[in-house]
Design an enzyme around this catalytic site. Structure first.
Site, PDB file in Angstrom:
ATOM      1  N   SER A 126       0.823  -1.205   0.000  1.00  0.00           N
ATOM      2  CA  SER A 126       0.000   0.000   0.000  1.00  0.00           C
ATOM      3  C   SER A 126       0.866   1.268   0.000  1.00  0.00           C
ATOM      4  O   SER A 126       1.654   1.473  -0.926  1.00  0.00           O
ATOM      5  CB  SER A 126      -0.975  -0.039   1.191  1.00  0.00           C
ATOM      6  N   ASP A 197      -9.688  -4.615  -4.711  1.00  0.00           N
ATOM      7  CA  ASP A 197      -9.126  -3.656  -3.742  1.00  0.00           C
ATOM      8  C   ASP A 197     -10.023  -2.424  -3.651  1.00  0.00           C
ATOM      9  O   ASP A 197     -10.205  -1.707  -4.637  1.00  0.00           O
ATOM     10  CB  ASP A 197      -7.713  -3.252  -4.187  1.00  0.00           C
ATOM     11  N   HIS A 230      -7.800  -5.427  -0.224  1.00  0.00           N
ATOM     12  CA  HIS A 230      -6.600  -4.692   0.205  1.00  0.00           C
ATOM     13  C   HIS A 230      -5.887  -5.468   1.317  1.00  0.00           C
ATOM     14  O   HIS A 230      -5.842  -5.045   2.475  1.00  0.00           O
ATOM     15  CB  HIS A 230      -6.990  -3.282   0.660  1.00  0.00           C
TER      16      HIS A 230
END
Length: 253
Positions: A126, A197, A230
């Site tokens: 991320s 995501d 995610h």
């Protein structure tokens, strides 16, 4: 270690943010590579060190730092661990160059004391992946955004569920420098992103890969995972292990 990171965007308003604890996973076999792995927004280094310790990569030393706790615009100024300030999690958001430079310098400093025969890499998830990709651009230009020299020779970069900061200016900055183009073409990069995501949308990861490829990063691999949100899964980490073993020439135990 601490760096000056801008709290308000102006050159006159600077606040000192301290980087948190660094966790190190020692290699179980012969030491061949050292990789700094960067966590996501609001996380800490220990979260990833536990996962990385169990990967079948006995020749890799993992260094897992913790980002400074700092106000984050995305959360209305609420403080949490972050490698840089973010107003939005996309490649189109304004870039916090000072924060990016400070975190890239912190990572470079962690790698600077490794033995000369050890291959060096940076990976992340991320916001950590975004910082790893920013470090990749510092490597090919031989300097940070503030033009201070970037002295670490990277052999691999891995980004999971991330995005590319400063993507709009990358191609123009590369024009006219044969050395920059050569470094970009030879740097192995692995990007992975899940189609489900809902934090860093898949299209941002895909576009980042496209921008890097069109700018001359020829040794780039992009892997997509159908329905993945995610977070990471064993299948994705298996790909990371295979890719690192091949690109870094790891010999196993």
């Amino acid at each position: 270690m601490s760096f000056n990171i801008s709290a308000g965007g102006s050159q006159t308003s600077r606040t000192m943010f301290e980087f948190g604890r660094t966790h190190v996973v020692r290699p179980k076999g012969r030491h061949q590579a050292t990789i700094v792995w960067l966590h996501g927004l609001g996380d800490k280094g220990s979260s990833w060190s536990q996962l990385l310790e169990n990967l079948p990569l006995p020749n890799v030393k993992w260094i897992c730092p913790t980002a400074p706790t700092r106000p984050v615009s995305l959360f209305g100024g609420f403080p949490c661990t972050a490698w840089f300030d973010a107003q939005d999690i996309t490649e189109d958001a304004p870039d916090d160059l000072e924060g990016l430079d400070a975190s890239a310098a912190h990572v470079a400093n962690l790698l600077s004391t490794e033995p000369a025969d050890i291959k060096l890499g940076i990976g992340g998830f991320s916001m950590g992946a975004a910082t790893a990709l920013y470090s990749a651009t510092c490597h090919i230009f031989g300097q940070y955004g503030n033009r201070n020299p970037y002295l670490v020779n990277l052999s691999s970069v891995v980004g999971l569920s991330g995005w590319l900061p400063c993507s709009k200016t990358l191609r123009n900055r590369m024009e006219g420098s044969n050395e920059t183009v050569r470094r970009a073409a030879s740097l192995p990069i692995l990007l992975c992103h899940g189609s489900g995501d809902d934090v860093v949308a898949y299209k941002h990861g895909e576009k980042s890969a496209r921008v890097l490829s069109s700018a001359g990063f020829q040794n780039l691999t992009f892997r997509s995972y159908d329905g993945l949100g995610h977070y990471t899964i064993p299948e994705e980490m298996d790909e990371v292990c295979r890719w690192l073993t091949a690109r870094l020439g790891l010999q196993g135990s």
